[in-house]
Structures are given as structure tokens and as C-alpha cells.
Design a protein around this motif. Structure first.
Motif, PDB file in Angstrom:
ATOM      1  N   PRO A 153       0.825  -1.205   0.000  1.00  0.00           N
ATOM      2  CA  PRO A 153       0.000   0.000   0.000  1.00  0.00           C
ATOM      3  C   PRO A 153       0.855   1.249   0.000  1.00  0.00           C
ATOM      4  O   PRO A 153       1.918   1.279   0.591  1.00  0.00           O
ATOM      5  CB  PRO A 153      -0.804  -0.123   1.292  1.00  0.00           C
ATOM      6  CG  PRO A 153      -0.014  -1.050   2.152  1.00  0.00           C
ATOM      7  CD  PRO A 153       0.741  -1.961   1.241  1.00  0.00           C
ATOM      8  N   ARG A 154       0.393   2.282  -0.662  1.00  0.00           N
ATOM      9  CA  ARG A 154       1.106   3.559  -0.695  1.00  0.00           C
ATOM     10  C   ARG A 154       0.461   4.522   0.281  1.00  0.00           C
ATOM     11  O   ARG A 154      -0.727   4.432   0.552  1.00  0.00           O
ATOM     12  CB  ARG A 154       1.043   4.155  -2.092  1.00  0.00           C
ATOM     13  CG  ARG A 154       1.599   3.233  -3.161  1.00  0.00           C
ATOM     14  CD  ARG A 154       3.091   3.322  -3.222  1.00  0.00           C
ATOM     15  NE  ARG A 154       3.609   2.521  -4.298  1.00  0.00           N
ATOM     16  CZ  ARG A 154       4.288   3.026  -5.312  1.00  0.00           C
ATOM     17  NH1 ARG A 154       4.486   4.305  -5.416  1.00  0.00           N
ATOM     18  NH2 ARG A 154       4.769   2.229  -6.246  1.00  0.00           N
ATOM     19  N   PRO A 155       1.248   5.492   0.785  1.00  0.00           N
ATOM     20  CA  PRO A 155       0.640   6.458   1.685  1.00  0.00           C
ATOM     21  C   PRO A 155      -0.384   7.304   0.951  1.00  0.00           C
ATOM     22  O   PRO A 155      -0.301   7.469  -0.239  1.00  0.00           O
ATOM     23  CB  PRO A 155       1.829   7.322   2.111  1.00  0.00           C
ATOM     24  CG  PRO A 155       3.038   6.635   1.592  1.00  0.00           C
ATOM     25  CD  PRO A 155       2.620   5.664   0.563  1.00  0.00           C
ATOM     26  N   PRO A 156      -1.375   7.870   1.701  1.00  0.00           N
ATOM     27  CA  PRO A 156      -2.480   8.604   1.087  1.00  0.00           C
ATOM     28  C   PRO A 156      -2.195  10.042   0.698  1.00  0.00           C
ATOM     29  O   PRO A 156      -1.203  10.595   1.032  1.00  0.00           O
ATOM     30  CB  PRO A 156      -3.532   8.584   2.170  1.00  0.00           C
ATOM     31  CG  PRO A 156      -2.836   8.216   3.415  1.00  0.00           C
ATOM     32  CD  PRO A 156      -1.537   7.629   3.092  1.00  0.00           C
ATOM     33  N   VAL A 157      -3.192  10.717   0.102  1.00  0.00           N
ATOM     34  CA  VAL A 157      -3.127  12.105  -0.363  1.00  0.00           C
ATOM     35  C   VAL A 157      -4.443  12.771  -0.675  1.00  0.00           C
ATOM     36  O   VAL A 157      -5.439  12.169  -0.603  1.00  0.00           O
ATOM     37  CB  VAL A 157      -2.232  12.213  -1.595  1.00  0.00           C
ATOM     38  CG1 VAL A 157      -2.064  13.654  -1.970  1.00  0.00           C
ATOM     39  CG2 VAL A 157      -0.888  11.587  -1.343  1.00  0.00           C
ATOM     40  N   ARG A 158      -4.519  14.025  -1.177  1.00  0.00           N
ATOM     41  CA  ARG A 158      -5.767  14.773  -1.364  1.00  0.00           C
ATOM     42  C   ARG A 158      -5.938  16.010  -2.248  1.00  0.00           C
ATOM     43  O   ARG A 158      -5.049  16.429  -2.909  1.00  0.00           O
ATOM     44  CB  ARG A 158      -6.122  15.297  -0.037  1.00  0.00           C
ATOM     45  CG  ARG A 158      -4.870  16.080   0.394  1.00  0.00           C
ATOM     46  CD  ARG A 158      -4.964  16.296   1.706  1.00  0.00           C
ATOM     47  NE  ARG A 158      -5.099  17.621   2.112  1.00  0.00           N
ATOM     48  CZ  ARG A 158      -4.455  18.066   3.116  1.00  0.00           C
ATOM     49  NH1 ARG A 158      -3.674  17.278   3.736  1.00  0.00           N
ATOM     50  NH2 ARG A 158      -4.633  19.250   3.513  1.00  0.00           N
ATOM     51  N   GLY A 187      -6.618   3.314  -3.797  1.00  0.00           N
ATOM     52  CA  GLY A 187      -6.457   4.759  -3.786  1.00  0.00           C
ATOM     53  C   GLY A 187      -7.124   5.385  -2.584  1.00  0.00           C
ATOM     54  O   GLY A 187      -7.568   4.703  -1.657  1.00  0.00           O
ATOM     55  N   MET A 188      -7.210   6.705  -2.588  1.00  0.00           N
ATOM     56  CA  MET A 188      -7.742   7.444  -1.450  1.00  0.00           C
ATOM     57  C   MET A 188      -8.672   8.538  -1.942  1.00  0.00           C
ATOM     58  O   MET A 188      -8.375   9.238  -2.914  1.00  0.00           O
ATOM     59  CB  MET A 188      -6.580   8.071  -0.670  1.00  0.00           C
ATOM     60  CG  MET A 188      -7.006   9.016   0.427  1.00  0.00           C
ATOM     61  SD  MET A 188      -5.544   9.731   1.204  1.00  0.00           S
ATOM     62  CE  MET A 188      -6.328  10.930   2.266  1.00  0.00           C
ATOM     63  N   LEU A 212      -6.801  10.173  -4.990  1.00  0.00           N
ATOM     64  CA  LEU A 212      -5.377   9.916  -5.211  1.00  0.00           C
ATOM     65  C   LEU A 212      -5.175   8.453  -5.496  1.00  0.00           C
ATOM     66  O   LEU A 212      -5.595   7.592  -4.738  1.00  0.00           O
ATOM     67  CB  LEU A 212      -4.561  10.349  -4.007  1.00  0.00           C
ATOM     68  CG  LEU A 212      -4.137  11.795  -4.261  1.00  0.00           C
ATOM     69  CD1 LEU A 212      -4.564  12.690  -3.151  1.00  0.00           C
ATOM     70  CD2 LEU A 212      -2.675  11.884  -4.514  1.00  0.00           C
ATOM     71  N   SER A 213      -4.565   8.162  -6.642  1.00  0.00           N
ATOM     72  CA  SER A 213      -4.417   6.779  -7.079  1.00  0.00           C
ATOM     73  C   SER A 213      -3.543   6.002  -6.108  1.00  0.00           C
ATOM     74  O   SER A 213      -2.728   6.560  -5.375  1.00  0.00           O
ATOM     75  CB  SER A 213      -3.824   6.717  -8.489  1.00  0.00           C
ATOM     76  OG  SER A 213      -2.526   7.288  -8.512  1.00  0.00           O
ATOM     77  N   GLU A 214      -3.720   4.690  -6.129  1.00  0.00           N
ATOM     78  CA  GLU A 214      -2.955   3.814  -5.226  1.00  0.00           C
ATOM     79  C   GLU A 214      -1.455   3.973  -5.426  1.00  0.00           C
ATOM     80  O   GLU A 214      -0.689   3.934  -4.464  1.00  0.00           O
ATOM     81  CB  GLU A 214      -3.369   2.356  -5.485  1.00  0.00           C
ATOM     82  CG  GLU A 214      -2.713   1.346  -4.551  1.00  0.00           C
ATOM     83  CD  GLU A 214      -3.324   1.328  -3.155  1.00  0.00           C
ATOM     84  OE1 GLU A 214      -2.748   0.661  -2.280  1.00  0.00           O
ATOM     85  OE2 GLU A 214      -4.360   1.975  -2.946  1.00  0.00           O
ATOM     86  N   ASP A 232     -10.104   3.045  -9.408  1.00  0.00           N
ATOM     87  CA  ASP A 232      -8.761   3.647  -9.412  1.00  0.00           C
ATOM     88  C   ASP A 232      -8.220   3.773 -10.839  1.00  0.00           C
ATOM     89  O   ASP A 232      -7.045   3.523 -11.104  1.00  0.00           O
ATOM     90  CB  ASP A 232      -7.805   2.813  -8.548  1.00  0.00           C
ATOM     91  CG  ASP A 232      -6.517   3.574  -8.219  1.00  0.00           C
ATOM     92  OD1 ASP A 232      -6.557   4.815  -8.192  1.00  0.00           O
ATOM     93  OD2 ASP A 232      -5.484   2.916  -7.996  1.00  0.00           O
ATOM     94  N   GLU A 233      -9.086   4.192 -11.758  1.00  0.00           N
ATOM     95  CA  GLU A 233      -8.705   4.369 -13.150  1.00  0.00           C
ATOM     96  C   GLU A 233      -8.704   5.860 -13.498  1.00  0.00           C
ATOM     97  O   GLU A 233      -9.422   6.649 -12.880  1.00  0.00           O
ATOM     98  CB  GLU A 233      -9.689   3.643 -14.082  1.00  0.00           C
ATOM     99  CG  GLU A 233      -9.716   2.139 -13.902  1.00  0.00           C
ATOM    100  CD  GLU A 233      -8.441   1.474 -14.393  1.00  0.00           C
ATOM    101  OE1 GLU A 233      -7.727   2.108 -15.208  1.00  0.00           O
ATOM    102  OE2 GLU A 233      -8.164   0.342 -13.968  1.00  0.00           O
ATOM    103  N   PRO A 234      -7.920   6.274 -14.520  1.00  0.00           N
ATOM    104  CA  PRO A 234      -7.965   7.681 -14.943  1.00  0.00           C
ATOM    105  C   PRO A 234      -9.362   8.055 -15.437  1.00  0.00           C
ATOM    106  O   PRO A 234     -10.086   7.226 -15.971  1.00  0.00           O
ATOM    107  CB  PRO A 234      -6.943   7.745 -16.087  1.00  0.00           C
ATOM    108  CG  PRO A 234      -6.077   6.539 -15.913  1.00  0.00           C
ATOM    109  CD  PRO A 234      -6.946   5.483 -15.295  1.00  0.00           C
ATOM    110  N   LEU A 235      -9.727   9.332 -15.253  1.00  0.00           N
ATOM    111  CA  LEU A 235     -11.020   9.811 -15.733  1.00  0.00           C
ATOM    112  C   LEU A 235     -11.047   9.875 -17.255  1.00  0.00           C
ATOM    113  O   LEU A 235     -12.082   9.691 -17.875  1.00  0.00           O
ATOM    114  CB  LEU A 235     -11.317  11.199 -15.162  1.00  0.00           C
ATOM    115  CG  LEU A 235     -11.375  11.308 -13.636  1.00  0.00           C
ATOM    116  CD1 LEU A 235     -11.646  12.749 -13.226  1.00  0.00           C
ATOM    117  CD2 LEU A 235     -12.434  10.369 -13.065  1.00  0.00           C
TER     118      LEU A 235
END
Length: 500
Positions: free
Chosen positions: A30-35, A89-90, A129-131, A361-364
Motif C-alpha cells: 500500500p502507498r501512503p495517502p493524499v488529497r 487509492g484514497m 489519489l491513485s494507489e 482507481d482508473e484515470p477519468l
């Protein structure tokens, strides 16, 4: 017991500030989160996102220690049940209010901020925020969106309410952050991991402490309601003027749609400023910036110093090209609801596509191949809005069709029926236009290097191109501003000055 948002996805930091190695259900570490944020959508969202971006220098725990206590905490996830499935993702819900308690009376008058704040929401955005922390997707939810609340207790009267129709921003007035989150989750089926709430004060402080943010405009911007008055060109805006820029909604008939474009542009520019200036690599400056912002931000209890640091480490290489922006697709404007008024009804199929991308968790937007050759020339009017009649001003067979095809390929609305000009000895290509459509004429001339602009009173909205013997090529052009339609996705590097 409150339900902490996705705690398994944010590993606790060790004494060195490094998360212990874990693996999620996907098998990936897992990766750390964001916003991130929106107008009066971008005004506060920009501030909230900046808290994340400002952590991107990866500065140590000592610098940020204690800053988490500056954030006002809200129990945004208390007793929540039957929530959507968590994806990779987050997801951060950014809510903006019109708080201005710490803005001086002089500044209120100068920047046309009005009287007492209503403490209501006019900005609601989901920031994903993506994974892998390589992409941030911002989806703006218009405040007048038609919504249906779940059952809840009115936070003002204590009265129990069954679910009922409202405008989306009314959920905050009835039930605060928790009802806002529950309503958004019900509408989108996207699980919210963190909640951030920002106001006018936060926004102005953030921009000022960063030394201003650069924006550009292809045409003058003047709004009597906010006092915004910008000539065409590039400008560095400080806090108050930046607030005018993102709040202005009386510049043209597009109202909120054009305002959202400016907010997207501003947010991308703020990311660029924060990540490219080197300012965040200075621990003392980083502390000053963070302190300036956090005092007027409200966040859920789970978003603390460790989360900021983990998120910052993941975003070190973040840039405008890492971000994408859209507004939820609207299916019906002015959807009348008894007791509620005129609302915006989302397009069910298109909005589901957007929210499905967040859940998965896919691009828009689908990846676009990088175009070859020189970058398109940016023009004030979208070629799709310009009607063109092509004439061949030479004796060269097929030149009219060649020019017509090339203009159509770059987006102009040609008649597709080129004809011969009266004068067949034209040397320099001519763009003939009615003076009332001068901006369209300049946009067309930009696609025809070396052409001559020739005003013709009374010609009407259709522009005329008389191809001359000196014609060489049609240059690619693109509108200076991103499209206004809801549901259109733009990347941050498409709207940052000089980096398109």
C-alpha cells in the motif's frame, strides 16, 4: 464507535517516519495517502489541496510535529454504517464554506466579500489519489445538484428526518459534515476516506505565503460583483485578487461553468507553484506555509501529522501533468423540484462512468498519445465555434479543397464546399471577416501563418479564407481555455500558463 476511513491503507509510521512493509488485498504494497479541491469551488479546495502538496518535500516529523494540533477536528464519520465498498487509492471530500471571520473590514470592502458569512457550502469536490500516487483526479459536484439525503437528525433542531430531496449543498446545513459525506456516498457509491473543510481565510493565506500564483487569460476579465479586473495576459495573483479570480461568475453567460474552468486553471497553477519553486525544500518556509494554512482548516480526526508525512513522501514528484479535473456530467439544467427549486440533474450514464473510474482507481480520461511536431497555437476562440468558407484565389487546381480539409482537420467548421474566388491572382492568403467577429478572425489567422486580416462590414458570422499563392500550411490551434461542458476532463498541464 466512529469508523476510521480506510485505516488499513495508511500504515502507522515507525520511529523513523517510515511505514512498516505491508501488503493489501491486491498484493501490492500500500502507498501512503493524499488529497485536493473547488469555486467558490476552487477557493477553499485549493487551500485544502495545498496542505497535501506542501508536504511533498518529505520534510521530517520534527518540522511538522505539533502542526496537526492547529487543525480543528470534526467527527465526520461517527456511527456510519452500510457504506460503499472501499477501492484502491484514497478519496477526500473537500467542502468549502464562506468563512471570513479573520479577514479585515478593509479587505472585505476591497475584494467585495460582503457582510457576515452564512457558513454554508458552495464548494463540494471529491479528490481521488491513485494507489500508486502518480495521479490525482478532482471531480466537482455542483452545489445545486439534485440530491436525496439518507435518514438523519437535523443538527439545528434535533428533529428526525426521513430521506428527502435537497440541493446538495443543503445537506451541510441540515446535518453538517457527516450528512454531507453520507449524501455524497449515497449519490456516487464512492467511499470517502477523509474530510477537509476550508474557507476564504485559508485560501488567501495560502496564496500569499506562496508568494502568489500565476494565471493567464486570453481576454480581459472584468466582474462587477467581485471587483475582478484583469487585462489579457499573464498575471501573478496574491491572496485577495486570487479570491476574486476564482469567485467571479458574472463574466459571461456561462456563469458557473466558466468559473469552474478558472478554478481548474488556478488549482493546477498552485500545484505548479508549490512543487516547482523549491520553496517546499526549505524546512522553515514549509513550516510557515503549513502554519498559515492549518489554522483555518477543519478535518476528520484520522487525518494527522503521520498521514501528511506519508502522503508527502508519495507526492514528491507530483506535477500539474499528474492531475486531472472534471465536473460531474449534467443531464438536465433547471430540474424543478417541489419545495426545493431549480436543481441540476446529473446524467446517470455519464456520471456513473466518472464515479466508476474513481471506484476502480482508473484515470477519468483515456490516455492520449503525445502529438508529434510543434505544440498547437493557443487561440481565444475554440475552432469548433468558427464557421469558415474557403475560396481558391489562384489558378492552382484543388488548392481550395486542400485548405478546407486542413482547416477542418484542426477543428474549424468549414462548409466543406470550397469555391473559386472572383480574383484568381491572390498572392497572400486573406482572412475576410465582419468586425463583430474579430476574435474569431484572429483565431483563424493564427492557423494560417502569413495571412492577412481584412475586415468587411456586414459579412456576418461566417469567415472567409481566400487561399493565395503563398499558402504553405495550416498550423494546429487549440482554445486557450479548456472546454466548458460538464464532464469534460482536462489535465493540469493543459491549463498552466506556458506549459501546454
Amino acid at each position: 464507535m466512529p469508523t476510521p476511513p480506510r485505516s488499513p491503507r495508511v500504515p502507522a509510521a515507525t520511529s523513523r517516519g517510515v511505514p512498516p512493509p505491508q501488503r493489501g488485498a491486491s498484493g501490492r504494497p500500500p502507498r501512503p495517502p493524499v488529497r485536493r479541491r473547488r469555486p467558490r469551488w476552487a477557493v477553499r479546495a485549493v487551500t485544502a489541496l495545498s496542505v497535501v502538496v506542501l508536504a511533498s518535500a518529505g520534510i521530517g516529523h520534527a518540522v511538522l510535529s505539533g502542526l496537526g494540533s492547529d487543525i480543528t477536528r470534526v467527527d465526520a464519520f461517527k456511527d456510519m454504517k452500510n457504506r460503499p465498498r472501499a477501492g484502491d487509492g484514497m478519496n477526500v471530500l473537500l467542502v468549502g464554506t464562506d468563512g471570513r471571520d479573520r479577514i479585515s473590514g478593509e479587505e472585505r470592502r476591497k475584494y467585495r466579500l460582503g457582510g457576515a458569512p452564512c457558513h454554508c457550502t458552495d464548494t463540494i469536490m471529491i479528490v481521488h489519489l491513485s494507489e500508486d500516487r502518480e495521479r490525482a483526479s478532482v471531480v466537482s459536484l455542483p452545489r445545486d445538484s439534485y440530491a436525496e439525503t439518507p435518514d438523519h437528525t437535523d443538527r439545528t433542531t434535533g428533529e428526525q428526518h426521513k430521506g428527502h430531496p435537497v440541493k446538495l449543498n443543503a445537506a451541510y446545513a441540515e446535518g453538517g459534515p457527516q450528512l454531507t459525506i453520507r449524501t455524497v456516498e449515497k449519490m456516487t457509491r464512492v467511499k470517502i476516506d477523509h474530510y477537509l473543510e476550508v474557507d476564504f481565510t485559508s485560501f488567501m493565506k495560502t496564496v500569499d505565503v506562496l508568494g502568489g500564483v500565476e494565471v493567464c487569460t486570453a481576454e480581459p476579465l472584468k466582474d462587477s460583483h467581485t471587483g475582478l479586473d484583469l487585462p489579457a495576459g499573464t498575471h501573478t495573483l496574491m491572496g485577495g485578487q486570487a479570491l476574486q479570480y476564482v469567485r467571479a461568475r458574472h463574466l459571461d453567460g456561462a456563469s458557473d461553468l466558466s468559473r469552474m474552468k478558472r478554478q481548474q486553471r488556478f488549482l493546477a497553477a498552485l500545484i505548479d507553484r508549490a512543487t516547482s519553486s523549491g520553496l517546499l525544500l526549505n524546512p522553515l518556509k514549509f513550516r510557515d506555509v503549513t502554519q498559515a494554512v492549518l489554522g483555518s482548516v477543519r478535518a476528520d480526526k484520522g487525518f494527522g501529522t503521520d498521514e501528511m508525512l506519508a502522503l508527502g513522501r508519495a507526492m514528491r514528484n507530483f506535477s500539474p501533468s499528474s492531475s486531472e479535473f472534471t465536473t460531474v456530467p449534467i443531464g438536465q439544467m433547471g430540474y424543478a423540484v417541489k419545495g426545493v427549486g431549480s436543481t441540476l440533474k446529473w446524467d446517470p450514464a455519464e456520471s456513473e462512468r466518472i464515479f466508476d473510474a474513481l471506484r476502480e482507481d482508473e484515470p477519468l480520461a483515456r490516455p492520449r498519445p503525445k502529438p508529434k511536431g510543434p505544440a498547437p497555437v493557443r487561440v481565444p476562440v475554440d475552432p469548433k465555434q468558427i464557421r469558415v468558407q474557403v475560396e481558391n484565389g489562384t489558378r492552382t487546381p484543388g488548392l481550395g479543397k486542400r485548405v478546407d480539409d486542413a482547416l477542418a482537420a484542426t477543428g474549424f467548421r468549414t462548409t466543406k464546399v470550397p469555391r473559386n474566388a472572383t480574383d484568381r491572382a491572390v498572392e497572400r492568403t486573406v482572412v475576410a471577416f465582419d468586425p463583430r467577429w474579430d476574435r474569431s478572425a484572429k483565431s483563424l489567422a493564427a492557423a494560417l501563418p502569413g495571412s492577412e486580416l481584412r475586415p468587411v462590414k456586414g459579412q456576418g458570422p461566417t469567415l472567409k479564407v481566400i487561399a493565395g499563392a503563398g499558402f504553405e500550411k495550416v498550423a494546429r490551434v487549440r482554445p486557450a481555455d479548456p472546454p466548458q461542458e460538464s464532464g469534460t476532463v482536462v489535465r493540469g498541464d493543459e491549463v498552466v500558463c506556458g506549459k501546454q
